[in-house]
Design an enzyme around this catalytic site. Structure first.
Site, mmCIF file in Angstrom:
data_model
loop_
_atom_site.group_PDB
_atom_site.id
_atom_site.type_symbol
_atom_site.label_atom_id
_atom_site.label_comp_id
_atom_site.label_asym_id
_atom_site.label_seq_id
_atom_site.Cartn_x
_atom_site.Cartn_y
_atom_site.Cartn_z
ATOM 1 N N GLY A 118 0.820 -1.200 0.000
ATOM 2 C CA GLY A 118 0.000 0.000 0.000
ATOM 3 C C GLY A 118 0.854 1.251 0.000
ATOM 4 N N VAL A 150 -0.065 4.408 5.459
ATOM 5 C CA VAL A 150 -1.396 3.841 5.693
ATOM 6 C C VAL A 150 -1.410 2.878 6.879
ATOM 7 C CG1 VAL A 150 -2.134 4.106 3.311
ATOM 8 C CG2 VAL A 150 -0.963 2.028 3.991
ATOM 9 N N SER A 174 -5.452 3.439 -18.777
ATOM 10 C CA SER A 174 -6.788 3.690 -18.248
ATOM 11 C C SER A 174 -7.352 5.050 -18.649
ATOM 12 C CB SER A 174 -6.783 3.573 -16.720
ATOM 13 O OG SER A 174 -5.922 4.531 -16.155
ATOM 14 N N LYS A 177 -9.624 5.425 -7.324
ATOM 15 C CA LYS A 177 -10.125 6.374 -8.328
ATOM 16 C C LYS A 177 -11.527 6.868 -7.981
ATOM 17 C CE LYS A 177 -7.358 4.433 -12.091
ATOM 18 N NZ LYS A 177 -7.349 3.728 -13.378
#
Length: 815
Positions: free
Chosen positions: A358, A362, A681, A724
Site C-alpha cells: 500500500g 497507511v 486507463s 479512483k
C-alpha cells in the site's frame, strides 16, 4: 556302554533338602547355606546316617515352607563333605554331587522331607556323533575359558581328560553362568541332549563375551585418551605458570562451557559449540583467531534456539487489541484472526508469510506491531530499503575480517525468541548489483517449506524459522521478483478516504500529539470540519503521516502560546485554521465549474492514492498532425492514438466530415505537465475529449471516467478502482463511468461513497459518450467555427440503462 561311578550303597529313602535359586550337578562340589528349620532337620538326619542327601530345586524361590508340589521332580543325590556353623546360626554345608535322581514319592513331610529316589545314572553309547559333540563342546569351553578367565586351569585340564559324555557336560555346565531354568533343563536331559544344549549356550556366551571385550577395549582407549589429554593440560598449565601467564584462559573456557551446558541448545548446535570451544582452549591467548572464535561462540549463545513465547490465542481479545490500535484495515485484521483460529485448532501449523502492499503512511508497519501485541509475541523490524549485498541477508563467511551474521539472525537475536513477529520493511526497495541479489537470499527464509532449516553463512548451522510470523511491507508489488512474490500472501492496504482520515485523527493522532507536546485534552480541540480541511488542502497523501505532522504543528503553536502565558488553549475550526497552518498547500482535483467542449475528467491512481485529471483536446487548422503533451508515457501515447482512430472511424455517426482530420491538427494535453504519466486507463477519457472537440458537444462537468479503449470502441477493465472512485467522490463528482468488467471490484468501495455517487458500468465507447456528452438540445455552447458548417444534425445513440450497485445504509454524506 559307560556308567558314571557312584556309590552302589545309596539307599532308596533319603532326606530331601529343597534349594533356592541353584541346581547342583553330579561331580560338582558346592557350598550351601542352610537356615530353614525343616532343612536343618533333614541335614541332621543325613549326618546321623551315611551323610547322603537329595538336593532338588524349588519351583518358586519366594516360598519359605514348600510343599511336595513346589519341588521339582529331578534332583541330585549328594554326599555331605563338611558342615560349619556361622555366627548368625546358618549352617555352611559343602556337598558333592553324586548322581541324578528322580523323586518317586515323598515318604514323609515332617519333621523333614524324606523321599523315595529313583537313581538315573548316565548310560549312553559313545558313537561318532557323541564324540563329535564332545570335541565341539570341549573346544568351545576352552575358548570360553580364554574370554571368561573365571575357569581354573585344572578344571580345563580335567575337562580334556573326561571320557564320559554326561560327566563332560556336567563339568562344563558348572562353570557357565546359567539361569535356573536352563540348569534344571540340563539336569533333566540325557547326555546327548545335554551336549547339544551346552553347545548352543556356549556359542551365545562366547558372542556376548566377545562383544563385552570390544566394548571394554573401546572404553579403555577413551579413558586412555582422556587421561592423556588431562596430563597434557596439566603440563600446559604448569608451563604457563612458569612463564608467568595467568589461568584466565581456563576460567574463560570454563565459563563458556557452563553457558553452553545451560543454554538448552539443539544437539547439532551444542556439538559445534563444544568443538569451537576445544579449538579456543588450544589456541595461544593473543592470536587473532581466538577473537573470531569468541565472537562466534557469543553469537551461538545469543541466538534463541529453544526459547519461545506462548501465543495469546484469545480471538476476541486479539480483535479488541487490533481495533484499539487501528481504524479500518479490515482485511489485515481478519487475516490475523484467521491465523489465531488455525493456531488454536492446530498448534503445529506454520507461520504465514504476509505481504502488506500500500501507499506510504497507511499503517503497514504499525499494524505489524499490533499483531505482535495481539499474539503476545516479540516484535522485530528490519528495514531492507537500499540493501544491495546478499551478505546482508545471509551473513558473511567467518574467513572475512569483521564477519557478522545476516539481518535475519541479528533480528532473531534481538527478538530473543524463536517465534517472533518479524517485519521485513520496504521489501520492494531491495537492490541488486555485483555483490549478489538479496531478494534471492530471502527465498529460503520466506518459504514455509524450507525455512525450518535456514542456513546463515556465518553460523553455518540450520536455524528453524518455521514458527516465525514473517510480515513484509511494500509500496508497490511490481518491483518484487516473481519468485519472492509467489511465496507471500499479499494483503493490499488502500489509501484512506477523508472520513477515515478524520476518524483516525480523532481517535489516534490528536491524543498522541497532545501527549507528545505536553497538552491536555481541554487545551486543544479540533472540529471535524477543520480536520477535513487539513486532510484535503494541507496534505496530499494516501496515508496519514503528513496529517499527523500538521496536527503536531498546530499543537506546538498552541503549546508555545500556553507556555508564554498568553493563552490557555484554543479550538481549531475551519475559520481559524489558516492562522496555524497558513494558506492551503495543495489543490486537489475538483470538478469543472461548467460544461466545456474538449475537456473531459479522468481518474488516475498513484502511490499517493487516487486523483482526478483534466484531459484537454483542441482542434486547429493544419495538416492532420496529432500532438501529445504532458509527459505521457508510451502506453498513454498509444491510448491517445487508439482514441483518435476510434473517433475518425465514427466520424459519420458523429455527424462530421470524414476527412476533417486532413485539414485539422489535433492537440491532446494532460495538465500537470511536470509529472510523468503512463497507463492505458485514460483511453476513454481521451476519446471523450476528442469526440467533444470534434462534435462541439460539451462534456458534463460532474462526470469522471476511467477505462482502456480498443480500436473497435470496447472498454476494457482497469486497476485501482477504489482509489479512483474515492478521488471522484472527494472532488464532488456525481457520476463515474467504469468498465463493466470491473463490477466485481465495486464491493471494495465504501457503502457511503456508493450511495452518493452513481456508478455507470459500460462496455462500449458509445455508452461512454451517451453518459458523458451533453445532448445537443441542452447545448449552450456552439461548436468551433471551422467544423460548424460541416456538421449535420447529430443523432446520439440510445443510452444504456446504467448498472446500479447495491444500496446500503451508510454514514451522513460528506459536505
Amino acid at each position: 556302554m559307560s556308567t558314571s561311578d557312584h556309590p552302589t550303597h545309596i539307599p532308596d529313602h533319603l532326606p530331601l533338602l529343597p534349594l533356592k535359586g541353584t541346581v547342583v550337578f553330579p561331580s560338582q562340589v558346592q557350598g550351601l547355606g542352610v537356615g530353614r528349620k525343616k532343612s536343618l532337620r533333614a541335614l541332621e538326619a543325613a549326618l546321623e546316617g551315611d551323610r547322603l542327601i537329595v538336593l532338588a530345586a524349588q519351583r518358586d524361590d519366594d516360598i519359605e515352607d514348600p510343599k511336595p508340589r513346589d519341588i521339582r521332580e529331578v534332583g541330585t543325590v549328594c554326599r555331605i563333605l563338611q558342615v560349619g556353623k556361622q555366627p548368625d546360626g546358618v549352617l555352611q554345608v559343602i556337598v558333592e554331587g553324586l548322581v541324578r535322581a528322580g523323586l518317586s514319592s515323598f515318604a514323609k513331610e515332617d519333621p523333614h522331607f524324606e523321599v523315595l529316589v529313583d537313581l538315573r545314572p548316565d548310560q549312553v553309547e559313545k558313537t561318532v556323533e557323541i564324540e563329535a559333540l564332545m570335541r565341539g563342546v570341549l573346544s568351545q569351553f576352552e575358548r570360553f575359558a580364554r574370554f571368561a578367565r573365571s575357569v581354573p586351569p585344572d578344571q580345563l585340564i580335567a575337562a580334556g581328560q573326561v571320557e564320559e559324555p554326561g560327566r563332560l557336560a556336567d563339568l562344563v555346565a558348572q562353570h557357565i553362568s546359567l539361569k535356573l531354568e536352563e540348569r534344571q533343563e540340563l539336569l533333566e536331559a540325557d547326555p546327548k541332549t545335554r551336549l547339544e544344549r551346552l553347545s548352543a549356550i556356549l556359542t551365545r556366551e562366547i558372542n556376548v563375551l566377545e562383544l563385552e571385550r570390544k566394548i571394554q577395549s573401546r572404553v579403555r582407549k577413551q579413558m586412555e585418551k582422556s587421561q592423556r589429554e588431562y596430563f597434557l593440560k596439566e603440563q600446559m598449565k604448569a608451563i604457563q605458570q612458569e612463564l608467568g601467564e595467568t589461568d584466565e584462559r581456563q576460567a574463560e573456557v570454563a565459563e563458556y562451557r557452563k553457558k553452553i551446558e545451560a543454554a538448552n541448545l539443539p544437539e547439532h548446535v551444542k556439538n559445534k559449540a563444544l568443538e569451537e570451544l576445544a579449538r579456543l582452549e588450544k589456541m595461544p591467548p593473543m592470536v587473532a583467531e581466538a577473537v573470531v572464535v569468541r565472537t562466534y561462540l557469543d553469537w551461538i549463545l545469543a541466538v534463541p534456539w529453544s526459547v519461545r513465547t506462548e501465543d495469546r490465542l484469545g480471538i476476541d481479545e486479539a480483535r479488541k487489541i487490533l481495533d484499539e490500535d487501528h481504524y479500518g484495515l479490515e482485511k489485515a485484521k481478519d487475516r490475523v484472526i484467521e491465523y489465531l483460529a488455525v493456531r488454536k485448532l492446530s498448534p503445529e501449523s506454520r507461520g504465514p508469510i504476509l505481504c502488506f502492499v500500500g501507499p506510504p503512511g497507511v499503517g503497514k508497519t504499525s499494524v505489524g506491531k499490533s499483531i505482535a501485541r495481539a499474539l503476545g509475541r516479540k516484535f522485530v523490524r528490519v528495514s531492507l530499503g537500499g540493501v544491495r549485498d546478499e551478505a546482508e541477508i545471509r551473513g558473511h563467511r567467518r574467513t572475512y575480517v569483521g564477519a557478522l551474521p545476516g539481518r535475519i539472525v541479528q533480528g532473531m537475536k534481538t527478538a530473543g525468541s524463536r517465534n517472533p513477529v518479524f517485519m521485513l520493511d520496504e521489501i520492494d526497495k531491495l537492490g541488486m548489483d555485483f555483490r549478489g541479489d538479496p531478494s534471492a537470499a530471502l527465498l529460503e527464509a520466506l518459504d514455509p517449506e524450507q525455512n525450518h532449516a535456514f542456513s546463515d553463512h556465518y553460523l553455518e548451522l540450520a536455524l528453524d524459522l518455521s514458527e516465525v510470523m514473517f510480515i513484509t511491507t511494500a509500496n508497490i508489488l511490481e518491483t518484487i521478483p516473481p519468485a519472492l512474490r509467489d511465496r507471500m500472501e499479499v494483503i493490499r492496504f488502500p489509501g484512506y478516504i477523508e472520513e477515515e482520515k478524520v476518524k483516525i485523527a480523532e481517535q489516534f493522532l490528536i491524543p498522541k500529539q497532545l501527549k507528545a507536546n505536553g497538552l491536555k485534552t481541554e487545551q486543544v480541540t479540533f472540529t471535524t470540519e477543520a480536520l477535513r480541511l487539513i486532510a484535503r488542502e494541507y496534505t496530499r497523501e494516501a496515508g496519514v503521516r503528513n496529517l499527523e505532522r500538521e496536527i503536531g504543528s498546530i499543537c506546538r503553536k498552541v503549546a508555545t502560546a500556553v507556555a508564554r502565558g498568553v493563552s490557555t488553549g484554543d479550538r481549531i475550526t475551519r475559520a481559524n485554521l489558516h492562522r496555524y497552518l497558513g494558506p492551503p498547500k495543495f489543490r486537489f482535483g475538483s470538478a469543472e465549474k461548467e460544461d466545456e467542449i474538449g475537456v473531459s475528467t479522468g481518474l488516475v491512481y498513484t502511490e499517493m492514492g487516487g486523483d482526478i485529471i483534466a484531459v484537454e483536446a483542441t482542434l486547429m487548422r493544419g495538416e492532420g498532425k496529432l500532438v501529445l503533451t504532458g509527459q505521457l508515457g508510451d502506453v498513454m501515447k498509444e491510448s491517445a492514438q487508439a482514441a483518435m482512430s476510434y473517433v475518425r472511424s465514427r466520424a459519420r455517426r458523429f455527424g462530421v466530415d470524414e476527412e476533417f482530420y486532413q485539414k485539422t491538427d489535433v492537440h491532446i494535453h494532460v495538465p500537470a505537465g511536470a509529472v510523468p504519466k503512463d497507463g492505458p486507463s485514460a483511453g476513454i477519457t481521451m476519446a471523450t475529449a476528442l469526440a467533444s472537440a470534434v462534435t462541439g458537444r460539451p462534456v458534463r462537468r460532474d462526470v469522471a471516467m476511467t477505462g482502456e479503449i480498443t480500436l473497435r470502441g470496447r472498454v476494457l477493465p482497469i486497476g485501482g478502482l477504489k482509489e479512483k472512485v474515492l478521488a471522484a467522490h472527494r472532488a464532488g463528482l456525481r457520476t463515474v463511468i467504469l468498465p463493466g468488467e470491473n463490477e466485481k471490484d465495486l464491493q471494495e468501495i465504501p457503502a457511503n461513497v456508493r450511495k452518493q455517487i452513481r456508478l455507470a458500468l459500460v462496455s462500449h465507447m458509445d455508452e461512454v459518450l451517451s453518459e458523458a456528452l451533453v445532448p445537443r438540445r441542452e447545448q449552450e455552447v456552439t461548436p468551433p467555427a471551422p467544423l460548424a458548417a460541416q456538421a449535420p444534425p447529430f443523432v446520439p445513440p440510445i443510452p444504456p440503462v446504467p448498472i446500479q450497485p447495491e444500496r446500503r445504509p451508510t454514514e451522513p454524506p460528506v459536505s
